[in-house]
Design a protein around this motif. Structure first.
Motif, PDB file in Angstrom:
ATOM      1  N   ILE A  98       1.024  -1.440   0.286  1.00 55.97           N
ATOM      2  CA  ILE A  98      -0.023   0.205   0.251  1.00 55.97           C
ATOM      3  C   ILE A  98       1.283   1.166  -0.213  1.00 55.97           C
ATOM      4  O   ILE A  98       1.473   1.899   0.621  1.00 55.97           O
ATOM      5  CB  ILE A  98      -1.017   0.071   1.375  1.00 55.97           C
ATOM      6  CG1 ILE A  98      -1.921  -1.221   0.850  1.00 55.97           C
ATOM      7  CG2 ILE A  98      -2.252   1.355   1.205  1.00 55.97           C
ATOM      8  CD1 ILE A  98      -2.580  -1.096   2.448  1.00 55.97           C
ATOM      9  N   PHE A  99       0.438   2.243  -0.947  1.00 57.23           N
ATOM     10  CA  PHE A  99       1.654   3.361  -1.167  1.00 57.23           C
ATOM     11  C   PHE A  99       0.134   4.208  -0.536  1.00 57.23           C
ATOM     12  O   PHE A  99      -1.028   4.808  -1.120  1.00 57.23           O
ATOM     13  CB  PHE A  99       1.918   3.282  -2.437  1.00 57.23           C
ATOM     14  CG  PHE A  99       3.428   3.341  -2.635  1.00 57.23           C
ATOM     15  CD1 PHE A  99       4.246   3.365  -2.361  1.00 57.23           C
ATOM     16  CD2 PHE A  99       2.953   1.775  -3.448  1.00 57.23           C
ATOM     17  CE1 PHE A  99       5.381   2.820  -2.846  1.00 57.23           C
ATOM     18  CE2 PHE A  99       3.891   0.710  -3.416  1.00 57.23           C
ATOM     19  CZ  PHE A  99       5.377   1.827  -3.558  1.00 57.23           C
ATOM     20  N   CYS A 107      -3.652   7.800   9.089  1.00 57.15           N
ATOM     21  CA  CYS A 107      -5.509   7.611  10.139  1.00 57.15           C
ATOM     22  C   CYS A 107      -5.819   6.282   8.752  1.00 57.15           C
ATOM     23  O   CYS A 107      -5.414   5.497   9.834  1.00 57.15           O
ATOM     24  CB  CYS A 107      -6.131   8.566  10.425  1.00 57.15           C
ATOM     25  SG  CYS A 107      -6.439   9.408   8.881  1.00 57.15           S
ATOM     26  N   ILE A 108      -4.740   6.825   7.868  1.00 64.29           N
ATOM     27  CA  ILE A 108      -5.406   6.016   6.689  1.00 64.29           C
ATOM     28  C   ILE A 108      -4.810   4.218   6.689  1.00 64.29           C
ATOM     29  O   ILE A 108      -5.086   3.529   7.259  1.00 64.29           O
ATOM     30  CB  ILE A 108      -5.554   6.187   5.498  1.00 64.29           C
ATOM     31  CG1 ILE A 108      -6.877   7.176   5.514  1.00 64.29           C
ATOM     32  CG2 ILE A 108      -5.748   5.051   4.221  1.00 64.29           C
ATOM     33  CD1 ILE A 108      -6.398   8.181   3.685  1.00 64.29           C
ATOM     34  N   SER A 109      -3.631   4.960   6.962  1.00 65.58           N
ATOM     35  CA  SER A 109      -2.620   3.538   6.749  1.00 65.58           C
ATOM     36  C   SER A 109      -2.424   2.629   8.262  1.00 65.58           C
ATOM     37  O   SER A 109      -2.409   1.653   7.979  1.00 65.58           O
ATOM     38  CB  SER A 109      -0.836   3.902   6.723  1.00 65.58           C
ATOM     39  OG  SER A 109      -1.082   4.614   5.613  1.00 65.58           O
ATOM     40  N   ILE A 119      -0.128  -7.160   5.552  1.00 66.88           N
ATOM     41  CA  ILE A 119      -0.202  -6.700   5.327  1.00 66.88           C
ATOM     42  C   ILE A 119       1.315  -6.279   5.429  1.00 66.88           C
ATOM     43  O   ILE A 119       1.417  -6.051   6.750  1.00 66.88           O
ATOM     44  CB  ILE A 119      -1.345  -5.125   4.865  1.00 66.88           C
ATOM     45  CG1 ILE A 119      -2.353  -5.608   3.894  1.00 66.88           C
ATOM     46  CG2 ILE A 119       0.446  -4.402   3.955  1.00 66.88           C
ATOM     47  CD1 ILE A 119      -3.712  -4.189   3.967  1.00 66.88           C
ATOM     48  N   GLN A 120       1.927  -6.803   4.968  1.00 69.42           N
ATOM     49  CA  GLN A 120       3.362  -6.094   5.070  1.00 69.42           C
ATOM     50  C   GLN A 120       4.551  -5.171   4.529  1.00 69.42           C
ATOM     51  O   GLN A 120       4.729  -4.652   5.574  1.00 69.42           O
ATOM     52  CB  GLN A 120       4.662  -7.475   4.831  1.00 69.42           C
ATOM     53  CG  GLN A 120       3.866  -8.446   4.695  1.00 69.42           C
ATOM     54  CD  GLN A 120       4.929  -9.795   4.145  1.00 69.42           C
ATOM     55  OE1 GLN A 120       5.728  -9.813   3.656  1.00 69.42           O
ATOM     56  NE2 GLN A 120       4.076 -11.255   3.678  1.00 69.42           N
ATOM     57  N   GLN A 121       4.020  -4.501   3.648  1.00 70.10           N
ATOM     58  CA  GLN A 121       4.523  -3.707   2.970  1.00 70.10           C
ATOM     59  C   GLN A 121       3.551  -2.240   3.082  1.00 70.10           C
ATOM     60  O   GLN A 121       2.593  -1.878   2.330  1.00 70.10           O
ATOM     61  CB  GLN A 121       4.648  -3.385   1.805  1.00 70.10           C
ATOM     62  CG  GLN A 121       6.231  -4.201   1.778  1.00 70.10           C
ATOM     63  CD  GLN A 121       7.297  -3.935   2.508  1.00 70.10           C
ATOM     64  OE1 GLN A 121       7.936  -2.605   2.565  1.00 70.10           O
ATOM     65  NE2 GLN A 121       8.536  -4.847   3.030  1.00 70.10           N
ATOM     66  N   ILE A 122       3.826  -0.908   4.160  1.00 66.95           N
ATOM     67  CA  ILE A 122       2.868  -0.004   3.880  1.00 66.95           C
ATOM     68  C   ILE A 122       3.856   1.896   4.113  1.00 66.95           C
ATOM     69  O   ILE A 122       4.376   1.420   4.618  1.00 66.95           O
ATOM     70  CB  ILE A 122       1.645   0.574   4.926  1.00 66.95           C
ATOM     71  CG1 ILE A 122       0.823  -0.978   5.184  1.00 66.95           C
ATOM     72  CG2 ILE A 122       0.806   1.573   4.873  1.00 66.95           C
ATOM     73  CD1 ILE A 122      -0.430  -0.647   5.782  1.00 66.95           C
ATOM     74  N   ILE A 146       4.721   1.106   9.988  1.00 61.97           N
ATOM     75  CA  ILE A 146       4.510   2.197   8.598  1.00 61.97           C
ATOM     76  C   ILE A 146       6.502   2.435   8.071  1.00 61.97           C
ATOM     77  O   ILE A 146       6.655   2.746   8.925  1.00 61.97           O
ATOM     78  CB  ILE A 146       3.917   2.988   9.174  1.00 61.97           C
ATOM     79  CG1 ILE A 146       2.324   2.584  10.030  1.00 61.97           C
ATOM     80  CG2 ILE A 146       2.866   3.747   7.487  1.00 61.97           C
ATOM     81  CD1 ILE A 146       0.953   1.519   8.980  1.00 61.97           C
ATOM     82  N   PHE A 147       6.221   2.491   6.702  1.00 62.32           N
ATOM     83  CA  PHE A 147       7.741   2.711   6.160  1.00 62.32           C
ATOM     84  C   PHE A 147       7.121   4.227   5.648  1.00 62.32           C
ATOM     85  O   PHE A 147       6.254   4.480   5.216  1.00 62.32           O
ATOM     86  CB  PHE A 147       7.940   2.832   5.244  1.00 62.32           C
ATOM     87  CG  PHE A 147       8.898   1.074   5.329  1.00 62.32           C
ATOM     88  CD1 PHE A 147       9.454   0.626   6.297  1.00 62.32           C
ATOM     89  CD2 PHE A 147       7.694  -0.018   5.746  1.00 62.32           C
ATOM     90  CE1 PHE A 147      10.147  -0.949   6.210  1.00 62.32           C
ATOM     91  CE2 PHE A 147       8.296  -1.185   5.764  1.00 62.32           C
ATOM     92  CZ  PHE A 147       9.579  -1.534   6.181  1.00 62.32           C
TER      93      PHE A 147
END
Length: 272
Positions: A98-99, A107-109, A119-122, A146-147
């Motif tokens: 997710i981007f 808040c979304i992430s 989910i592994q990558q946000i 979160i990244f």
């Protein structure tokens, strides 16, 4: 105003609404320091400062998020957008990256990570360190990974190495209120919420959507299916639909929010 009063008093007195009622009925004395603080905060409310900024937090998806004037206050319409993503990707969410572009408070992430923990990558993106500092605090508070990346989408393409996932989700609630629509907003919105999170020029109201779509087409060649979810301005939803069609997106679906306004759109593209 009564609701705001109880939001304020329960926050500062650290108790529920019934306890506040009991304190008032018994004419129980309040600590002088807390009393003075409450009076100051009540004056802030009278000056149209949003209650979320007064108490320093906002509710989103049943969770509390730190907010101040650097970030846009999360709205129910954005909860509906997040719910749509969750409905679409409950199964096989571990195969999704997710981007979140224009993350604000995060808040979304954070809501997506809490509701779809596989989910592994946000990646959460915004243009200032001050904004990302708030989002990081919220991620830490909710114990999610979160990244975060500082990028001004209007100036640069997002420089994150794109990994090949079966599904990529790009989600954004970008600025979309035209300056000419400012007169329709409540004073507490345009007086206190960040200008850059709200407004776009009348002559190019789709500027952020265009930039995000261009980035997708440039960076996601051969990576798999890209699903895009946008919150949108209900007054120009036809223009956004037209933009999505012209730029090669398929399975375009537009939805109304709980108030009956066209406020969100989903589309899919497979870039070979």
């Amino acid at each position: 105003m009564e609701t705001l009063f109880f939001l304020l008093t329960t926050h500062f007195l650290k108790c529920d609404q019934i306890t506040v009622f009991l304190k008032l009925s018994k004419k129980e004395k309040i600590n002088p320091f807390i009393y003075k603080k409450l009076i100051r905060k009540l004056w802030e409310l009278r000056k149209n400062r949003p209650i979320q900024y007064v108490i320093g937090k906002a509710s989103f998806f049943g969770m509390d998020f730190i907010v101040n004037e650097k970030v846009f206050i999360p709205r129910p319409e954005t909860e509906e957008l997040v719910s749509w993503i969750i409905q679409d990707h409950t199964t096989n969410s571990e195969k999704v990256q997710i981007f979140d572009i224009g993350t604000g408070s995060g808040c979304i992430s954070i809501a997506l990570k809490k509701k779809l923990p596989k989910i592994q990558q946000i990646y959460a993106i915004d243009f200032s360190h001050e904004i990302l500092s708030i989002a990081r605090k919220n991620a830490l508070f909710h114990d999610v990974k979160i990244f975060f990346k500082k990028v001004d989408i209007l100036q640069n393409l997002i420089s994150i190495p794109i990994k090949k996932y079966p599904v990529t989700i790009v989600v954004s609630n970008p600025p979309y209120v035209r300056l000419s629509e400012k007169k329709f907003l409540h004073p507490n919105v345009f007086q206190y919420e960040p200008f850059q999170a709200l407004f776009v020029p009348d002559e190019d109201p789709l500027i952020f959507y265009k930039k995000i779509i261009f980035w997708i087409q440039k960076k996601f060649i051969g990576t798999g299916k890209v699903c895009i979810y946008f919150e949108i301005n209900q007054f120009i939803h036809f223009e956004i639909l037209d933009l999505m069609k012209k730029t090669g997106f398929l399975n375009i679906k537009i939805r109304k929010d709980i108030q009956g306004f066209f406020r969100m759109i989903r589309a899919i593209i497979q870039i070979t």
